[in-house]
Enzyme design. Sequence first.
Site, mmCIF file in Angstrom:
data_model
loop_
_atom_site.group_PDB
_atom_site.id
_atom_site.type_symbol
_atom_site.label_atom_id
_atom_site.label_comp_id
_atom_site.label_asym_id
_atom_site.label_seq_id
_atom_site.Cartn_x
_atom_site.Cartn_y
_atom_site.Cartn_z
ATOM 1 N N GLY A 11 -7.793 117.869 48.907
ATOM 2 C CA GLY A 11 -8.239 116.914 47.742
ATOM 3 C C GLY A 11 -8.965 115.703 48.109
ATOM 4 O O GLY A 11 -9.216 115.542 49.239
ATOM 5 N N ARG A 72 -9.832 124.767 48.278
ATOM 6 C CA ARG A 72 -8.748 124.947 49.612
ATOM 7 C C ARG A 72 -9.293 125.855 49.472
ATOM 8 O O ARG A 72 -9.437 127.404 48.797
ATOM 9 C CB ARG A 72 -7.835 124.671 48.200
ATOM 10 C CG ARG A 72 -7.069 123.742 48.141
ATOM 11 C CD ARG A 72 -5.872 122.645 48.505
ATOM 12 N NE ARG A 72 -5.542 121.047 48.133
ATOM 13 C CZ ARG A 72 -5.877 120.097 47.093
ATOM 14 N NH1 ARG A 72 -6.047 121.055 45.700
ATOM 15 N NH2 ARG A 72 -5.409 119.566 46.983
ATOM 16 N N ASP A 103 -4.366 115.674 55.824
ATOM 17 C CA ASP A 103 -4.125 116.885 57.480
ATOM 18 C C ASP A 103 -4.153 118.614 57.084
ATOM 19 O O ASP A 103 -4.409 118.825 58.571
ATOM 20 C CB ASP A 103 -2.434 116.321 57.385
ATOM 21 C CG ASP A 103 -1.394 116.405 56.185
ATOM 22 O OD1 ASP A 103 -2.225 116.569 55.213
ATOM 23 O OD2 ASP A 103 -0.530 116.971 55.876
ATOM 24 N N THR A 125 -7.834 110.783 52.218
ATOM 25 C CA THR A 125 -6.891 111.045 51.458
ATOM 26 C C THR A 125 -5.809 110.066 51.127
ATOM 27 O O THR A 125 -6.115 108.580 51.502
ATOM 28 C CB THR A 125 -5.574 112.162 52.312
ATOM 29 O OG1 THR A 125 -4.583 112.103 51.041
ATOM 30 C CG2 THR A 125 -5.431 111.539 53.517
ATOM 31 N N ASP A 127 -3.439 109.432 49.798
ATOM 32 C CA ASP A 127 -2.002 109.512 50.367
ATOM 33 C C ASP A 127 -1.476 108.729 51.459
ATOM 34 O O ASP A 127 -0.942 108.016 51.671
ATOM 35 C CB ASP A 127 -1.166 110.891 50.330
ATOM 36 C CG ASP A 127 -1.057 111.453 49.107
ATOM 37 O OD1 ASP A 127 -0.934 111.178 47.547
ATOM 38 O OD2 ASP A 127 -1.349 112.798 49.449
ATOM 39 N N ASP A 129 -1.360 109.274 54.512
ATOM 40 C CA ASP A 129 -0.694 109.871 54.956
ATOM 41 C C ASP A 129 -0.534 111.074 56.837
ATOM 42 O O ASP A 129 0.142 111.765 56.314
ATOM 43 C CB ASP A 129 0.770 110.881 54.277
ATOM 44 C CG ASP A 129 -0.543 112.235 53.235
ATOM 45 O OD1 ASP A 129 -1.570 111.819 54.024
ATOM 46 O OD2 ASP A 129 0.241 112.609 53.267
ATOM 47 N N ARG A 171 3.420 112.767 47.133
ATOM 48 C CA ARG A 171 4.330 113.940 46.869
ATOM 49 C C ARG A 171 5.549 113.135 48.178
ATOM 50 O O ARG A 171 6.905 114.426 47.991
ATOM 51 C CB ARG A 171 3.782 115.203 47.245
ATOM 52 C CG ARG A 171 3.171 116.136 46.281
ATOM 53 C CD ARG A 171 2.908 117.640 46.492
ATOM 54 N NE ARG A 171 1.401 117.131 47.845
ATOM 55 C CZ ARG A 171 0.073 117.832 47.239
ATOM 56 N NH1 ARG A 171 0.497 119.417 46.450
ATOM 57 N NH2 ARG A 171 -0.808 117.850 47.987
#
Length: 319
Positions: A11, A72, A103, A125, A127, A129, A171
């Site tokens: 992403g 991806r 990740d 990212t 996120d 995360d 997510r």
Amino acid sequence: MKKIAVLTSGGDAPGMNAAIRAVVRRGIYKRFEVLGVRFGYQGLIQGDYIPLEVGSVGDIIHRGGTVLYSARCEAFKTEGGRKMAIRNLKEKEVDGLIVIGGDGSFRGALQLTKMGYPTVGVPATIDNDIAGTDFSLGFDTAVNTVIEAIDRIRDTATSLERTYVIEVMGRDRGNIALWSGLAGGAESILIPEAQIDMDDIIERLVQGQKRGKKHSIIIVAEGVAKGSNIGDVIRQRTGFETRVTVLGHIQRGGSPTAFDRLLGSQMGAMAVDLLTAGKAGVMVGMQNNQLVAVPFEYALSQSPQLPLTLYELAHSLSI
Ligand code: ADP
Ligand code: F6P
């Protein structure tokens, strides 16, 4: 080491371009040749390389997305795909690789390192995360995008005395929801890391209305529930006029904030320093305002920590 390469994978995130620029300029400053790989691991397998000069990365520090494009790539998850990637790197006489990504991308980078190919990561990212770094590239920009949206929605919510549910990205992790919910003054924040108490959410809405509150804003991370489902429950249980907004990919684009530009610049340069000093199998992390080298294995095995103190703070301030 004479020649290094850089790619962006997974992403995209605002700040990736600042990191690419830093890798290229720091690399050239240290007298290395720098190649860009387009479309992440897919480009590595297909041999999609471009030479990067000082001028190639001019005028990109303020741009969202990634000028190297991203992808991806399922083939990279196979040993055959990775062998092909390493063969191409060696054929181009590239001595080491910098991977800017999340990740998933670091799982790929770890595999490369295990196969003997030196790789260093830059966490990117929205996120946020990834364990081992307080911040990843793009997170600050995404939070700022979300609070701008919350502020706008607040205007219309107040005018018509409505309740709004805003669904944000995340997510598996609720960082965007938590930080933007606190900064945006939301009444309730729903994140995967905390138990949802629908009774508490309804009670707050009802009490707020009794006190004369003109609007209410509920932030829900996509990993918890669909915003529309939460909206339905609120409508059914309160009878309040409720609207739902899903912010979606708007959160991933846009010009990076000063914070993300600075982080990208620092992390990109540090990645070059680590790689050219022979330190592979690590990502650059920012811990307590210090740049550190974090082994991929650590970053990928630990559960990233979300500051639950902020969740408790938001809960106590939105009474
Ligand atoms: P992100 O880096 O943003 O988390 P993804 O999870 O989509 O994004 O991962 C990006 C790419 O990294 C994948 O498309 C794949 O090519 C590679 N990748 C992910 N997981 C692995 C793995 N376990 N082994 C090798 N490569 C992987
Ligand atoms: O970049 C991370 C993320 O934004 C997640 O929060 C979200 O669920 C996902 O990417 C969606 O990405 P895509 O639409 O590219 O699969």
